[in-house]
Design an enzyme around this catalytic site. Structure first.
Site, short mmCIF file in Angstrom:
data_model
loop_
_atom_site.label_atom_id
_atom_site.label_comp_id
_atom_site.label_asym_id
_atom_site.label_seq_id
_atom_site.Cartn_x
_atom_site.Cartn_y
_atom_site.Cartn_z
N ASP A 82 -1.75 -54.48 52.99
CA ASP A 82 -1.00 -54.23 54.21
C ASP A 82 -1.23 -52.77 54.59
OD1 ASP A 82 0.93 -53.39 55.99
OD2 ASP A 82 2.62 -54.28 54.93
N GLN B 248 0.95 -48.94 57.47
CA GLN B 248 1.44 -47.57 57.38
C GLN B 248 0.32 -46.56 57.14
OE1 GLN B 248 4.17 -45.39 58.35
NE2 GLN B 248 4.85 -47.47 58.03
N CYS C 8 13.32 -52.12 56.38
CA CYS C 8 12.68 -53.42 56.09
C CYS C 8 12.16 -53.47 54.66
CB CYS C 8 11.56 -53.74 57.05
SG CYS C 8 12.09 -53.94 58.73
C1 LIG Z 1 5.47 -51.57 60.23
C2 LIG Z 1 5.06 -52.21 58.97
C3 LIG Z 1 4.88 -53.60 58.88
C4 LIG Z 1 5.16 -54.53 60.02
O1 LIG Z 1 4.35 -54.28 61.11
P1 LIG Z 1 4.61 -55.06 62.49
O2 LIG Z 1 3.84 -54.26 63.48
O3 LIG Z 1 6.09 -55.01 62.73
O4 LIG Z 1 4.12 -56.44 62.31
C5 LIG Z 1 4.47 -54.11 57.69
N1 LIG Z 1 4.22 -53.33 56.62
C6 LIG Z 1 4.37 -51.99 56.66
C7 LIG Z 1 4.06 -51.17 55.45
C8 LIG Z 1 4.79 -51.39 57.84
O5 LIG Z 1 4.96 -50.07 57.88
#
Ligand SMILES: *Cc1c(COP(=O)(O)O)cnc(C)c1O
Length: 405
Positions: A199, A202, A363
């Protein structure tokens, strides 16, 4: 090669506004970055001059729009050093990309399989996998983290077995700023034949990942965290995986041939791009990538690490302030609390002073549970932030402390 921050700030119209009678100090970049006028203009230029649906039209506008959209895909490919153009899938963002992969894996996993997640994930990199496990009977296991907010790799070694099919981990934690050792995580997973999804939501505003060098199987990100618009993002998948995964959504654009008896799917990348996409957003995503590269990721990293170092040192001078996420590899995100004071109250006072920070669990509730706190105050810095803004933050936190204790 220092950044000319004064000049850069001229590109961001929003940075000129006031909030509650004070100049805006925007320190919520980990939630979304601000947009330079180049990006805003590219959206408006598209709607003003060549708005049309893509891929199917023979008329000039449609061809211009298709060319611009596909050009953006090429920019993304080049930026992330991706081998093939068709390995770049446009999504609506990180969450969408993760759900696409999780949905695809539901046809491969079964009881007895295991998937590993890190203890510091965003909910969007937890919940889709929990849903996948519920559907398939696979088991979710957690790579634990230490008190300083770094992953415990010895425990990862123990968790990895022949049963592991998939590992998902963020490149940089949005709640702590920790940069995870994804090279090592990927390499080890591959020795067990497990796939890895990173992911990158960030990380992409701070660093420029080389996806071929990383040898990662899937990488997802959102344009809005890297100066692009909301509602668009990208999924990178290795060609072999993208061929194996079933389509995510059915509809127009993703088919080769449709009859009521049987439908065959389009080639990559269109197999995963059902329906009319966010055309303006995709094009502006490309513009954002151009913009960041023009500034240069080395210069961005250098400036942001100065901001991080200075802000950390100044904040730690405040009595009773604790920072969460103190590993040595971290980016310009500072999560903190003042002893005995709720983060929400601090955030509210900072807003009165024109300073935008985020408060809450970001989150990432499991991280807050780990530290046994309701949330944190998070100040996250971008390349357009200044040392003077750090001073304003530190003064405001002191003021909040005086008012609340
Ligand atoms: C912001 C974020 C997400 C979610 O991104 P979206 O644009 O809301 O889909 C997932 N993982 C991390 C580490 C984030 O910072």
């Amino acid at each position: 090669m220092a950044l000319n921050v004064t000049q850069i700030r001229e590109d961001f119209p929003i940075l000129k506004r006031e909030v509650n009678g004070k100049p805006l100090v925007y320190l919520d970049n980990a939630a979304t970055s601000q947009k330079p006028k180049q990006v805003i203009d590219s959206i408006s230029h598209y709607y003003t001059h060549y708005n049309a649906n893509i891929h199917r039209g023979v008329h000039t506008l449609s061809q211009e729009a298709t060319d611009a959209y596909e050009q953006a895909r090429k920019k993304i490919q080049k930026h992330f050093n991706i081998a093939h153009n068709h390995e770049v899938i446009f999504t609506s963002g990180t969450t969408d990309g993760i759900n696409l992969v999780a949905n695809g894996f539901s046809s491969f996993l079964k009881t007895g399989n295991e998937v590993l997640v890190s203890a510091m994930e965003h909910h969007s990199n937890i919940v889709p996998w929990q849903m996948l496990c519920e559907k398939t009977g696979a088991q979710l296991k957690v790579i634990p983290m230490s008190e300083e907010g770094t992953l415990i790799l010895d425990e990862y070694d123990t968790l990895l077995t022949e049963k592991t099919k998939l590992v998902f981990v963020n490149h940089i934690s949005n709640a702590l700023g920790t940069i995870n050792p994804i090279e090592e995580i990927i390499e080890k997973a591959h020795t067990y034949g497990a796939a890895v999804l990173v992911d990158g939501a960030q990380s992409c505003s701070h660093i420029k990942p080389d996806l071929q060098a990383l040898d990662v199987d899937f990488y997802v990100t959102s344009a809005h965290k890297m100066c692009g618009p909301t509602g668009v993002g990208m999924l990178y998948g290795k060609e072999e995986w993208l061929h194996k995964l079933p389509p995510y959504q059915g509809g127009g654009e993703m088919i080769a041939e449709v009859t009521f008896e049987k439908t065959t799917y389009a080639d990559l990348p269109h197999k995963f791009e059902a329906g009319t996409p966010n055309i303006a957003g995709g094009i502006a995503f490309g513009t954002a990538i151009d913009y960041l590269n023009e500034i240069g990721f080395d210069a961005i990293a250098q400036h942001e690490s100065q901001l991080l170092e200075y802000a950390t040192a100044e904040l730690l001078k405040i009595r009773g302030l604790r920072i969460y996420g103190t590993g040595k590899d971290k980016t310009s995100v500072i999560s903190f609390n003042l002893e005995g004071i709720h983060p929400y109250d601090v955030g509210t006072i900072l807003d009165k002073l024109g300073i935008a920070v985020r408060t809450g669990h970001h989150c990432a509730q499991p991280i807050m549970d780990f530290y046994k706190i309701p949330g944190t105050v998070r100040a996250s810095f971008a390349f357009y932030n200044t040392m003077e803004e750090v001073d304003k933050l530190v003064d405001a936190v002191r003021q909040a402390q005086n008012m609340l204790s």
